[in-house]
Design a protein around this motif. Structure first.
Motif, short mmCIF file in Angstrom:
data_model
loop_
_atom_site.label_atom_id
_atom_site.label_comp_id
_atom_site.label_asym_id
_atom_site.label_seq_id
_atom_site.Cartn_x
_atom_site.Cartn_y
_atom_site.Cartn_z
N ARG A 8 7.69 6.43 -6.97
CA ARG A 8 7.17 6.56 -8.32
C ARG A 8 7.08 5.23 -9.07
O ARG A 8 6.17 5.04 -9.88
CB ARG A 8 8.06 7.52 -9.12
N LEU A 9 8.03 4.31 -8.84
CA LEU A 9 8.08 3.08 -9.63
C LEU A 9 7.94 1.87 -8.72
O LEU A 9 8.76 1.67 -7.81
CB LEU A 9 9.39 3.01 -10.41
N GLN A 10 6.90 1.08 -8.97
CA GLN A 10 6.63 -0.08 -8.12
C GLN A 10 6.10 -1.23 -8.97
O GLN A 10 5.57 -1.03 -10.06
CB GLN A 10 5.57 0.26 -7.06
N ALA A 11 6.27 -2.42 -8.46
CA ALA A 11 5.70 -3.61 -9.07
C ALA A 11 5.04 -4.44 -7.98
O ALA A 11 5.55 -4.51 -6.86
CB ALA A 11 6.77 -4.43 -9.78
N GLN A 12 3.93 -5.08 -8.34
CA GLN A 12 3.22 -5.87 -7.35
C GLN A 12 2.71 -7.16 -7.98
O GLN A 12 2.11 -7.15 -9.06
CB GLN A 12 2.03 -5.10 -6.77
N LEU A 29 8.22 -5.35 -5.86
CA LEU A 29 9.41 -4.50 -5.68
C LEU A 29 9.00 -3.04 -5.70
O LEU A 29 8.18 -2.63 -6.53
CB LEU A 29 10.42 -4.76 -6.80
N THR A 30 9.58 -2.28 -4.81
CA THR A 30 9.48 -0.82 -4.84
C THR A 30 10.88 -0.27 -5.04
O THR A 30 11.80 -0.64 -4.31
CB THR A 30 8.89 -0.26 -3.54
N VAL A 31 11.03 0.60 -6.05
CA VAL A 31 12.30 1.30 -6.25
C VAL A 31 12.20 2.61 -5.49
O VAL A 31 11.47 3.52 -5.91
CB VAL A 31 12.56 1.56 -7.75
N PRO A 32 12.86 2.74 -4.36
CA PRO A 32 12.70 3.97 -3.56
C PRO A 32 13.11 5.21 -4.35
O PRO A 32 14.14 5.22 -5.02
CB PRO A 32 13.63 3.73 -2.36
#
Length: 273
Positions: A8-12, A29-32
């Motif tokens: 659901r929450l990611q940054a690129q 970053l991906t927050v699993p």
């Protein structure tokens, strides 16, 4: 950012900073989903700035943060507050407000012109104060509390939002060791009940004990991430923190414990077998 997103929450490709100062560039970053993600690293490495970007408190200079498959910038503030609960490192307390009233503000995202305060809101607020150990402080003025008490009150307000993703920036600040463990145990319980957590911590050993996904930062970049038992090594700690250490298993749960090497000349120092 295209393609199927399962988390659901990611940054690129984030470039983030303040005014003229750039803190991090090309950060991804991906927050699993369902993880207890902990971000660690030296002071001023970008941990808190990254968390603020994930919460849309600061706007990236480049790159994107994605929530539920859309750029987080596309959502209303109220929608984000129903999805993400944020405990910042420092918070301003409205003058003269009581503990109960401050925690009740966590229900704001769930209210509207057609839905005002309800028995459900009251139940959630009472439960949040009980879980964080501040129920007996409900009628106290927040400004009169100790730093540790205030920290628990803010955490209660975040819990009252009833979000499935929690972003916590140093939630153990101002707490003694017993209350630190209480707060982290509460976080672990929330994780076990299905919440996704992204937490900034300073204590490496606490991070290793509680994290299911550890993110290690240095100088605005992520240098390692994964299960603590897989990535925490003596060489990693030396590289990131400049600390000579030994890694031993936690006698309670088996996760890594970082033990600094004794100073040279310490008569108590034990030689290796």
């Amino acid at each position: 950012m295209t393609g199927v997103r399962t988390d659901r929450l990611q940054a690129q490709d984030l470039t983030i900073g303040y005014d003229e100062r750039v803190v991090a560039t090309d950060l991804g970053l991906t927050v699993p989903d369902g993880s207890f993600t902990v971000i660690i690293g030296p002071n001023a490495c970008g941990k808190s700035t990254l968390l603020k970007a994930l919460a849309r408190l600061i706007r990236p200079r480049a790159g994107s943060v994605w929530l539920d498959g859309q750029a987080i910038s596309a959502y209303s503030t109220k929608h984000i507050a129903r999805q993400l609960g944020l405990l910042p490192q420092t918070s301003l307390v409205p003058g003269g407000i009581t503990v109960g009233d401050l925690v009740a503000r966590g229900r704001y995202p769930h209210q509207s012109m057609l839905r005002q305060w309800s028995p459900r809101d009251e139940q959630v607020v009472v439960a949040a104060m009980a879980r964080t150990g501040v129920a007996e402080l409900a009628h106290r003025i927040v400004d009169e509390l100790s730093g540790g008490q205030r920290q628990r009150v803010w955490l209660a307000m975040v819990l009252a939002q009833e979000t499935s993703i929690l972003l916590l920036d140093e939630p153990t600040t101002f707490l003694d060791i017993a209350h630190q463990v209480e707060v982290l145990n509460l976080c672990a319980e929330l994780h076990e009940q299905g919440s996704t957590l992204a937490v900034v911590l300073h204590d490496i050993n606490q991070a290793c004990r509680y994290a299911t996904h550890l993110v290690v930062m240095r100088d605005g970049r992520i240098v390692a991430q994964g299960d603590p038992s897989s990535i925490v090594t003596e060489s990693l700690i030396a590289e990131v923190f400049g600390l000579a250490c030994r890694i031993i298993p936690d006698p309670e749960v088996g996760t890594p414990i970082v033990v600094p090497v004794a100073r040279p000349g310490d008569p108590r120092r034990r030689t290796a077998d």
